[in-house]
Design a protein around this motif. Structure first.
Motif, mmCIF file in Angstrom:
data_model
loop_
_atom_site.group_PDB
_atom_site.id
_atom_site.type_symbol
_atom_site.label_atom_id
_atom_site.label_comp_id
_atom_site.label_asym_id
_atom_site.label_seq_id
_atom_site.Cartn_x
_atom_site.Cartn_y
_atom_site.Cartn_z
ATOM 1 N N ASP A 10 0.820 -1.222 0.000
ATOM 2 C CA ASP A 10 0.000 0.000 0.000
ATOM 3 C C ASP A 10 0.853 1.271 0.000
ATOM 4 O O ASP A 10 0.310 2.368 0.096
ATOM 5 C CB ASP A 10 -0.951 -0.019 1.209
ATOM 6 N N TRP A 11 2.165 1.154 -0.149
ATOM 7 C CA TRP A 11 3.018 2.336 -0.187
ATOM 8 C C TRP A 11 3.091 2.953 -1.594
ATOM 9 O O TRP A 11 3.809 3.928 -1.804
ATOM 10 C CB TRP A 11 4.431 2.012 0.315
ATOM 11 N N ILE A 12 2.409 2.356 -2.569
ATOM 12 C CA ILE A 12 2.390 2.973 -3.899
ATOM 13 C C ILE A 12 0.933 3.253 -4.317
ATOM 14 O O ILE A 12 0.006 2.719 -3.721
ATOM 15 C CB ILE A 12 3.071 2.097 -4.979
ATOM 16 N N ASP A 13 0.784 4.085 -5.346
ATOM 17 C CA ASP A 13 -0.544 4.419 -5.857
ATOM 18 C C ASP A 13 -0.967 3.300 -6.814
ATOM 19 O O ASP A 13 -0.522 3.232 -7.967
ATOM 20 C CB ASP A 13 -0.476 5.778 -6.571
ATOM 21 N N ARG A 14 -1.822 2.416 -6.312
ATOM 22 C CA ARG A 14 -2.178 1.210 -7.073
ATOM 23 C C ARG A 14 -2.938 1.539 -8.356
ATOM 24 O O ARG A 14 -2.707 0.925 -9.411
ATOM 25 C CB ARG A 14 -3.036 0.284 -6.208
ATOM 26 N N GLN A 15 -3.895 2.485 -8.263
ATOM 27 C CA GLN A 15 -4.711 2.809 -9.443
ATOM 28 C C GLN A 15 -3.848 3.363 -10.574
ATOM 29 O O GLN A 15 -4.040 3.040 -11.743
ATOM 30 C CB GLN A 15 -5.797 3.834 -9.070
ATOM 31 N N LYS A 16 -2.886 4.237 -10.198
ATOM 32 C CA LYS A 16 -2.046 4.843 -11.238
ATOM 33 C C LYS A 16 -1.140 3.801 -11.893
ATOM 34 O O LYS A 16 -0.890 3.830 -13.087
ATOM 35 C CB LYS A 16 -1.198 5.985 -10.646
ATOM 36 N N LEU A 17 -0.668 2.856 -11.103
ATOM 37 C CA LEU A 17 0.171 1.800 -11.681
ATOM 38 C C LEU A 17 -0.672 0.900 -12.592
ATOM 39 O O LEU A 17 -0.242 0.509 -13.673
ATOM 40 C CB LEU A 17 0.840 0.965 -10.576
ATOM 41 N N ARG A 18 -1.886 0.625 -12.172
ATOM 42 C CA ARG A 18 -2.784 -0.202 -12.995
ATOM 43 C C ARG A 18 -2.979 0.457 -14.363
ATOM 44 O O ARG A 18 -2.869 -0.192 -15.411
ATOM 45 C CB ARG A 18 -4.134 -0.356 -12.292
ATOM 46 N N GLU A 19 -3.218 1.769 -14.327
ATOM 47 C CA GLU A 19 -3.426 2.502 -15.583
ATOM 48 C C GLU A 19 -2.196 2.422 -16.481
ATOM 49 O O GLU A 19 -2.299 2.221 -17.689
ATOM 50 C CB GLU A 19 -3.704 3.976 -15.270
ATOM 51 N N PHE A 20 -1.011 2.561 -15.860
ATOM 52 C CA PHE A 20 0.240 2.508 -16.631
ATOM 53 C C PHE A 20 0.370 1.147 -17.328
ATOM 54 O O PHE A 20 0.734 1.066 -18.496
ATOM 55 C CB PHE A 20 1.439 2.759 -15.701
ATOM 56 N N ILE A 21 0.065 0.073 -16.597
ATOM 57 C CA ILE A 21 0.190 -1.278 -17.175
ATOM 58 C C ILE A 21 -0.844 -1.462 -18.296
ATOM 59 O O ILE A 21 -0.524 -1.926 -19.399
ATOM 60 C CB ILE A 21 0.002 -2.370 -16.091
ATOM 61 N N LEU A 22 -2.081 -1.077 -18.028
ATOM 62 C CA LEU A 22 -3.138 -1.295 -19.028
ATOM 63 C C LEU A 22 -2.911 -0.450 -20.281
ATOM 64 O O LEU A 22 -3.240 -0.869 -21.399
ATOM 65 C CB LEU A 22 -4.516 -1.020 -18.412
ATOM 66 N N ASP A 23 -2.300 0.725 -20.107
ATOM 67 C CA ASP A 23 -1.984 1.570 -21.266
ATOM 68 C C ASP A 23 -0.939 0.930 -22.177
ATOM 69 O O ASP A 23 -0.822 1.292 -23.340
ATOM 70 C CB ASP A 23 -1.432 2.926 -20.786
ATOM 71 N N ALA A 24 -0.145 0.018 -21.618
ATOM 72 C CA ALA A 24 0.929 -0.599 -22.405
ATOM 73 C C ALA A 24 0.440 -1.838 -23.165
ATOM 74 O O ALA A 24 1.231 -2.538 -23.800
ATOM 75 C CB ALA A 24 2.088 -0.966 -21.483
ATOM 76 N N GLN A 25 -0.868 -2.134 -23.110
ATOM 77 C CA GLN A 25 -1.417 -3.293 -23.834
ATOM 78 C C GLN A 25 -1.469 -2.997 -25.337
ATOM 79 O O GLN A 25 -1.700 -1.849 -25.738
ATOM 80 C CB GLN A 25 -2.852 -3.585 -23.379
ATOM 81 N N ASP A 26 -1.288 -4.029 -26.148
ATOM 82 C CA ASP A 26 -1.512 -3.912 -27.588
ATOM 83 C C ASP A 26 -2.988 -4.234 -27.806
ATOM 84 O O ASP A 26 -3.408 -5.386 -27.644
ATOM 85 C CB ASP A 26 -0.620 -4.910 -28.334
ATOM 86 N N ASP A 27 -3.773 -3.197 -28.172
ATOM 87 C CA ASP A 27 -5.218 -3.444 -28.226
ATOM 88 C C ASP A 27 -5.646 -4.151 -29.513
ATOM 89 O O ASP A 27 -6.797 -4.532 -29.670
ATOM 90 C CB ASP A 27 -6.028 -2.163 -27.976
ATOM 91 N N GLU A 28 -4.678 -4.368 -30.421
ATOM 92 C CA GLU A 28 -5.031 -5.099 -31.644
ATOM 93 C C GLU A 28 -4.676 -6.582 -31.525
ATOM 94 O O GLU A 28 -5.519 -7.460 -31.663
ATOM 95 C CB GLU A 28 -4.235 -4.492 -32.787
ATOM 96 N N GLY A 63 -3.000 -8.041 -28.798
ATOM 97 C CA GLY A 63 -2.823 -8.544 -27.436
ATOM 98 C C GLY A 63 -1.365 -8.457 -27.008
ATOM 99 O O GLY A 63 -0.485 -8.088 -27.788
ATOM 100 N N GLY A 64 -1.098 -8.798 -25.754
ATOM 101 C CA GLY A 64 0.256 -8.687 -25.208
ATOM 102 C C GLY A 64 0.469 -7.309 -24.597
ATOM 103 O O GLY A 64 -0.285 -6.372 -24.844
ATOM 104 N N ILE A 65 1.501 -7.223 -23.764
ATOM 105 C CA ILE A 65 1.820 -5.980 -23.059
ATOM 106 C C ILE A 65 3.278 -5.621 -23.356
ATOM 107 O O ILE A 65 4.135 -6.513 -23.418
ATOM 108 C CB ILE A 65 1.600 -6.140 -21.527
ATOM 109 N N ALA A 66 3.532 -4.327 -23.538
ATOM 110 C CA ALA A 66 4.893 -3.855 -23.845
ATOM 111 C C ALA A 66 5.554 -3.287 -22.597
ATOM 112 O O ALA A 66 4.937 -3.205 -21.532
ATOM 113 C CB ALA A 66 4.817 -2.785 -24.929
ATOM 114 N N ASP A 67 6.816 -2.834 -22.707
ATOM 115 C CA ASP A 67 7.494 -2.220 -21.555
ATOM 116 C C ASP A 67 6.831 -0.908 -21.162
ATOM 117 O O ASP A 67 6.765 -0.545 -19.991
ATOM 118 C CB ASP A 67 9.000 -2.041 -21.803
ATOM 119 N N ARG A 68 6.337 -0.188 -22.190
ATOM 120 C CA ARG A 68 5.543 1.018 -21.915
ATOM 121 C C ARG A 68 4.698 1.337 -23.143
ATOM 122 O O ARG A 68 4.940 0.777 -24.227
ATOM 123 C CB ARG A 68 6.422 2.199 -21.492
ATOM 124 N N LYS A 69 3.721 2.218 -22.970
ATOM 125 C CA LYS A 69 2.753 2.553 -24.031
ATOM 126 C C LYS A 69 3.459 2.881 -25.360
ATOM 127 O O LYS A 69 4.438 3.626 -25.370
ATOM 128 C CB LYS A 69 1.958 3.770 -23.572
#
Ligand code: GRG
Length: 314
Positions: free
Chosen positions: A245-263, A265-271
């Motif tokens: 709980d020492w990090i902002d969980r929602q913001k990290l979730r957004e960062f990970i989900l933004d790095a998804q390939d929406d066509e 599939g798969g996740i990259a190192d960053r968006k």
């Protein structure tokens, strides 16, 4: 608002990786293949889709990579290495198929890599590269096989303690800069040894939570770019320390989900970057630690599904 988690696309992306044998990239990544199978299988398992890869095919592939000395290579015909031996044992453990290997022979290969004087561990029999990653790999492997008593745990712990820095973190070797990846391996090894008492918990938790950047993503050390894989290395370390709980969980979730390939599939190192199976796994494992997307819980020490940890022989 964060995009939605593309579960089905990620499952299809991982399945598609095995069907690319007519592409150059498939052959150029041969030296990583065993790692790829572990990352792919883990990501599928956490998404509740372990059977999306054929169980028997996976087991046959793993055993075809074993050498007579007990170690495993990254692919048939490749030299045995400790990291691929760990991934092989993890894959067989996930598949509940450890009985297809001789645990004594594998354990003998692993213990032969430890230097009895210093407690350090080499990655393979021919080189002299030592690294805190290898101490962790050896300990996790032996722990799964129920053979940890054949390893000098006390010496290994002493060595890890020598890798501890003034900032509470750990590096590759004594005196090396703290790095989140090495911190994970040292903490997890200490957790397996039941020696977390050696960790400067508050100091290290501060260093770890300072890895979160305004984008929500985590970096591996100061002044570096955020990368989805640190959603594992940093987060699992915080989980081991009981400080998720020492990090902002929602913001990290957004960062990970933004790095998804929406066509595809798969996740990259960053968006905006290209997805790969390594970041797909560590992104999903990070989301699991955060408790999002209805994923299977992951064990922060072993990076294996929590569900199977009861089978551990220790
Ligand atoms: C079973 C989870 C598991 C692991 C097995 C291989 C291993 C043991 C642990 C690796 C730990 C580690 C060192 C991870 C970091 C990997 C990484 C992204 C390294 C990049 O380092 P730099 O210096 O990148 O290129 P930065 O982000 O510092 O710029």
């Amino acid at each position: 608002m964060a995009p939605e988690f593309l579960r089905q696309k990620h499952i299809e992306y991982i399945q598609s990786l095995d069907n690319k044998q007519d592409e150059l990239e498939y052959w150029l990544s041969e030296h990583l293949r065993m790692g790829g199978v572990y990352w792919g299988l883990m990501a599928l398992d956490l998404m509740g889709a372990r059977d999306a890869l054929p169980r028997e095919g996976v087991i046959d592939y793993v055993t075809s990579c074993q050498h007579p000395n007990g170690g495993f290579g990254a692919h048939p015909g490749h030299d045995p290495h400790l990291l691929y031996t760990l991934y092989a044992v993890q894959i067989l453990f996930i598949q509940d198929a450890l009985d297809v290997i001789d645990a004594d022979v594998v354990a003998k290969f692993v213990t032969s890599l430890q230097d009895p004087e210093t407690g350090t561990v080499r990655g393979d029999l021919t080189g002299d590269e030592v690294d805190t990653r290898f101490v962790y790999a050896a300990m996790q492997c032996l722990s799964i096989l129920g053979k940890l008593d054949e390893f000098d745990v006390a010496k290994a712990v002493e060595y890890i303690d020598q890798c501890k820095n003034y900032d509470g973190g750990y590096g590759l070797v004594p005196g090396a800069e703290s790095h989140a990846g090495q911190i994970f391996t040292c903490l997890a090894a200490l957790a397996i040894a039941n020696r977390l008492d050696l960790v400067d918990k508050d100091l290290l938790s501060w260093w770890l939570c300072e890895r979160q950047l305004p984008s929500g993503g985590l970096n591996g050390r100061p002044e570096k770019l955020p990368d989805v894989c640190y959603s594992w290395w940093v987060l699992s370390s915080l989980a081991i320390l009981g400080r998720l709980d020492w990090i902002d969980r929602q913001k990290l979730r957004e960062f990970i989900l933004d790095a998804q390939d929406d066509e595809l599939g798969g996740i990259a190192d960053r968006k905006g970057d290209m997805a790969d199976v390594f970041h797909t796994h560590f992104g999903i494992a990070g989301l699991s630690l955060l408790g999002f997307e209805n994923l299977e819980p992951v064990n922060p020490v072993y990076c294996l599904p929590e569900r199977i940890m009861g089978r551990l022989k220790r």
